[in-house]
Design a protein around this motif. Structure first.
Motif, PDB file in Angstrom:
ATOM      1  N   LEU A 170      -6.372   2.000   1.543  1.00 41.67           N
ATOM      2  CA  LEU A 170      -4.673   3.112   2.139  1.00 41.67           C
ATOM      3  C   LEU A 170      -3.249   2.343   1.539  1.00 41.67           C
ATOM      4  O   LEU A 170      -2.694   2.490   1.342  1.00 41.67           O
ATOM      5  CB  LEU A 170      -4.502   3.504   3.511  1.00 41.67           C
ATOM      6  N   GLN A 171      -3.364   1.036   2.059  1.00 43.28           N
ATOM      7  CA  GLN A 171      -2.182   0.646   0.727  1.00 43.28           C
ATOM      8  C   GLN A 171      -1.658   0.183   0.190  1.00 43.28           C
ATOM      9  O   GLN A 171      -0.625   0.909  -0.858  1.00 43.28           O
ATOM     10  CB  GLN A 171      -2.290  -0.804   1.663  1.00 43.28           C
ATOM     11  N   LYS A 209      -2.710   3.077  -1.774  1.00 45.72           N
ATOM     12  CA  LYS A 209      -2.638   4.887  -1.928  1.00 45.72           C
ATOM     13  C   LYS A 209      -0.520   4.516  -1.484  1.00 45.72           C
ATOM     14  O   LYS A 209      -0.626   5.283  -2.085  1.00 45.72           O
ATOM     15  CB  LYS A 209      -2.980   5.383  -0.687  1.00 45.72           C
ATOM     16  N   THR A 210      -0.194   4.411  -0.422  1.00 36.67           N
ATOM     17  CA  THR A 210       1.383   3.991   0.467  1.00 36.67           C
ATOM     18  C   THR A 210       2.007   3.297  -1.311  1.00 36.67           C
ATOM     19  O   THR A 210       2.581   3.557  -1.339  1.00 36.67           O
ATOM     20  CB  THR A 210       1.059   3.186   1.245  1.00 36.67           C
ATOM     21  N   ASP A 211       1.254   2.494  -1.588  1.00 36.98           N
ATOM     22  CA  ASP A 211       2.705   1.745  -2.721  1.00 36.98           C
ATOM     23  C   ASP A 211       2.741   2.271  -3.529  1.00 36.98           C
ATOM     24  O   ASP A 211       3.619   2.928  -4.241  1.00 36.98           O
ATOM     25  CB  ASP A 211       1.681  -0.069  -2.776  1.00 36.98           C
ATOM     26  N   THR A 233       9.578   8.910  -0.277  1.00 37.35           N
ATOM     27  CA  THR A 233       7.840   9.236  -0.879  1.00 37.35           C
ATOM     28  C   THR A 233       7.507  10.425  -1.738  1.00 37.35           C
ATOM     29  O   THR A 233       8.271  11.422  -2.323  1.00 37.35           O
ATOM     30  CB  THR A 233       7.605   9.028   0.745  1.00 37.35           C
ATOM     31  N   ALA A 293       4.913   5.285  -3.917  1.00 37.72           N
ATOM     32  CA  ALA A 293       6.535   5.092  -3.387  1.00 37.72           C
ATOM     33  C   ALA A 293       7.311   5.383  -4.734  1.00 37.72           C
ATOM     34  O   ALA A 293       6.359   4.761  -5.031  1.00 37.72           O
ATOM     35  CB  ALA A 293       6.529   4.125  -2.447  1.00 37.72           C
ATOM     36  N   THR A 348      -5.209   4.495  -7.574  1.00 38.48           N
ATOM     37  CA  THR A 348      -5.376   5.600  -6.642  1.00 38.48           C
ATOM     38  C   THR A 348      -5.252   7.334  -6.725  1.00 38.48           C
ATOM     39  O   THR A 348      -5.018   7.840  -8.370  1.00 38.48           O
ATOM     40  CB  THR A 348      -4.239   5.877  -5.807  1.00 38.48           C
ATOM     41  N   SER A 403      -2.626  15.604   3.429  1.00 37.54           N
ATOM     42  CA  SER A 403      -2.378  13.717   3.756  1.00 37.54           C
ATOM     43  C   SER A 403      -3.143  13.768   4.883  1.00 37.54           C
ATOM     44  O   SER A 403      -3.686  12.363   5.115  1.00 37.54           O
ATOM     45  CB  SER A 403      -0.799  13.167   3.884  1.00 37.54           C
TER      46      SER A 403
END
Length: 126
Positions: free
Chosen positions: A103-104, A106-108, A117, A111, A66, A86
């Motif tokens: 987006l998933q 990026k989120t993964d 986060t 973290a 990402t 964000s």
């Protein structure tokens, strides 16, 4: 990933990095949150300058990535900075077939293994 580094070139189709060709080689150091800045220092007419494209996050085995793409923000009439927000910021993630997958990823990747986060890590560094 903290302590990892990358030296080399990253080319993104359709993106022109506005620095001299000899300054496009990156020397990236990954922070404890797993991110590394796409930062290009260079000299123009004897004056040190730099350009930052964004922050790169890479998954285990380099199977996902990402990039949080920085936007130009005016700080004052004579000063701008590049940063990511964000709410309105652009993200490039791979491999992704659609926005939801991007987006998933990026989120993964943003973290930590403990589930903390990026925003919490940045706040703890201040």
């Amino acid at each position: 990933m903290e302590g990892w580094s990358f030296t080399g070139f990253i080319n993104i189709k359709g993106v022109e990095v506005p620095v001299p060709e000899q300054s496009k080689r990156l020397n990236m150091k990954f922070r404890k949150n797993g991110g590394a800045e796409l930062y290009y220092p260079y000299i123009e007419n004897g004056v040190p300058k730099s350009y930052s494209y964004g922050t790169l996050y890479i998954g285990p085995g380099f199977e996902q990535l990402t990039i949080l793409i920085y936007e130009i923000q005016e700080v004052s009439p004579n000063e701008t900075r590049r940063s990511w927000n964000s709410e309105t910021g652009f993200v490039l993630s791979a491999p992704a077939q659609n926005r939801e997958e991007a987006l998933q990823i990026k989120t993964d990747l943003m973290a930590t293994p403990a589930g903390i986060t990026l925003a919490a890590l940045e706040a703890s560094d201040e």
